[in-house]
Design a protein around this motif. Structure first.
Motif, PDB file in Angstrom:
ATOM      1  N   UNK A  20      50.355  32.753  39.853  1.00 46.16           N
ATOM      2  CA  UNK A  20      51.432  33.674  40.206  1.00 46.16           C
ATOM      3  C   UNK A  20      50.871  35.098  40.217  1.00 46.16           C
ATOM      4  N   UNK A  21      51.347  35.940  41.111  1.00 45.83           N
ATOM      5  CA  UNK A  21      50.914  37.337  41.086  1.00 45.83           C
ATOM      6  C   UNK A  21      51.171  37.963  39.713  1.00 45.83           C
ATOM      7  N   UNK A  22      50.182  38.645  39.185  1.00 50.34           N
ATOM      8  CA  UNK A  22      50.309  39.302  37.890  1.00 50.34           C
ATOM      9  C   UNK A  22      50.127  38.391  36.691  1.00 50.34           C
ATOM     10  N   UNK A  23      49.828  37.106  36.931  1.00 52.51           N
ATOM     11  CA  UNK A  23      49.654  36.159  35.815  1.00 52.51           C
ATOM     12  C   UNK A  23      48.468  36.555  34.942  1.00 52.51           C
ATOM     13  N   UNK A  24      48.624  36.362  33.647  1.00 49.06           N
ATOM     14  CA  UNK A  24      47.527  36.592  32.700  1.00 49.06           C
ATOM     15  C   UNK A  24      46.597  35.388  32.720  1.00 49.06           C
ATOM     16  N   UNK A  59      36.878  33.377  38.529  1.00 50.36           N
ATOM     17  CA  UNK A  59      36.821  34.312  39.648  1.00 50.36           C
ATOM     18  C   UNK A  59      38.175  34.393  40.337  1.00 50.36           C
ATOM     19  N   UNK A  60      38.373  35.488  41.050  1.00 51.34           N
ATOM     20  CA  UNK A  60      39.582  35.679  41.839  1.00 51.34           C
ATOM     21  C   UNK A  60      40.615  36.573  41.185  1.00 51.34           C
ATOM     22  N   UNK A  61      40.272  37.188  40.052  1.00 43.91           N
ATOM     23  CA  UNK A  61      41.224  38.044  39.353  1.00 43.91           C
ATOM     24  C   UNK A  61      41.234  39.452  39.956  1.00 43.91           C
ATOM     25  N   UNK A  62      42.321  40.165  39.709  1.00 41.42           N
ATOM     26  CA  UNK A  62      42.410  41.555  40.151  1.00 41.42           C
ATOM     27  C   UNK A  62      41.648  42.472  39.198  1.00 41.42           C
ATOM     28  N   UNK A  63      41.692  42.135  37.907  1.00 40.92           N
ATOM     29  CA  UNK A  63      40.955  42.941  36.924  1.00 40.92           C
ATOM     30  C   UNK A  63      40.654  42.095  35.688  1.00 40.92           C
ATOM     31  N   UNK A  80      43.746  39.539  34.619  1.00 40.46           N
ATOM     32  CA  UNK A  80      45.046  39.483  35.279  1.00 40.46           C
ATOM     33  C   UNK A  80      44.826  39.147  36.749  1.00 40.46           C
ATOM     34  N   UNK A  81      45.663  38.251  37.264  1.00 47.13           N
ATOM     35  CA  UNK A  81      45.618  37.910  38.679  1.00 47.13           C
ATOM     36  C   UNK A  81      46.282  39.023  39.473  1.00 47.13           C
ATOM     37  N   UNK A  82      45.872  39.171  40.722  1.00 44.35           N
ATOM     38  CA  UNK A  82      46.454  40.189  41.585  1.00 44.35           C
ATOM     39  C   UNK A  82      47.691  39.680  42.299  1.00 44.35           C
ATOM     40  N   UNK A  94      44.429  27.154  52.268  1.00 48.29           N
ATOM     41  CA  UNK A  94      44.047  28.391  52.953  1.00 48.29           C
ATOM     42  C   UNK A  94      45.226  29.095  53.613  1.00 48.29           C
ATOM     43  N   UNK A  95      46.377  28.431  53.744  1.00 45.84           N
ATOM     44  CA  UNK A  95      47.538  29.049  54.381  1.00 45.84           C
ATOM     45  C   UNK A  95      48.324  29.925  53.406  1.00 45.84           C
ATOM     46  N   UNK A  96      48.081  29.793  52.130  1.00 45.93           N
ATOM     47  CA  UNK A  96      48.823  30.539  51.118  1.00 45.93           C
ATOM     48  C   UNK A  96      48.178  31.890  50.851  1.00 45.93           C
ATOM     49  N   UNK A  97      49.009  32.907  50.691  1.00 45.25           N
ATOM     50  CA  UNK A  97      48.507  34.231  50.333  1.00 45.25           C
ATOM     51  C   UNK A  97      48.536  34.439  48.823  1.00 45.25           C
ATOM     52  N   UNK A  98      49.081  33.465  48.082  1.00 38.26           N
ATOM     53  CA  UNK A  98      49.176  33.576  46.624  1.00 38.26           C
ATOM     54  C   UNK A  98      47.787  33.591  46.008  1.00 38.26           C
ATOM     55  N   UNK A  99      47.641  34.254  44.877  1.00 33.89           N
ATOM     56  CA  UNK A  99      46.333  34.317  44.226  1.00 33.89           C
ATOM     57  C   UNK A  99      45.876  32.943  43.737  1.00 33.89           C
ATOM     58  N   UNK A 100      44.554  32.772  43.730  1.00 39.93           N
ATOM     59  CA  UNK A 100      43.941  31.522  43.281  1.00 39.93           C
ATOM     60  C   UNK A 100      42.865  31.862  42.257  1.00 39.93           C
ATOM     61  N   UNK A 101      42.944  31.217  41.114  1.00 39.21           N
ATOM     62  CA  UNK A 101      41.924  31.369  40.074  1.00 39.21           C
ATOM     63  C   UNK A 101      40.892  30.269  40.269  1.00 39.21           C
TER      64      UNK A 101
END
Length: 128
Positions: A20-24, A59-63, A80-82, A94-101
């Motif tokens: 989820x966006x913003x997920x820890x 990998x794949x986190x915003x920060x 945190x995920x972006x 690949x069709x989803x814009x949701x973040x992937x860890x």
């Protein structure tokens, strides 16, 4: 999943987990931070030294929220995920814009099946 066709002529060396966006993001194990920061187009990457030749790559986190050399405990927040999907290491939806860890377990420099690390022993389950 680990070992599945990656759609690029090889096999997945790690796991891609929808987030989820913003997920820890929490550490999957105790370990020393050996890298924490941006890497190419994969967002922020975190590499933990779990000892005994084991390393865990996230990998794949915003920060990331840990520092080089820091010791972290399993379950401790580390990143945190972006709000959007960053470059992916495999073909996971690949069709989803949701973040992937992306999570990869390595032993002596080679990717390994993380299944046993995720497994829950019966004595670890809550009873009652």
């Amino acid at each position: 999943r680990y070992g599945e066709d990656d759609g690029l002529g090889g096999h997945a060396q790690g796991l891609s987990i929808a987030a989820e966006p913003g997920a820890r993001v929490v550490s999957p194990c105790d370990g020393w931070v050996v890298y924490a920061g941006p890497f190419r187009s994969y967002g922020h990457v975190l590499i933990l030294n779990a000892g005994g030749g084991y390393h865990i790559v996230l990998a794949g986190m915003e920060r990331t929220e840990v520092s080089l050399g820091q010791f972290v405990l399993a379950g401790e927040p580390v990143a945190v995920m972006g709000a959007k999907r960053l470059a992916s290491l495999d073909r996971f939806d690949q069709t989803s814009a949701s973040p992937v860890l992306y999570v990869e377990f390595r032993k002596d420099g080679a990717a390994i099946d993380p299944g046993p690390w995720w497994g829950r022993r019966e004595e670890d389950e809550v009873r009652g």
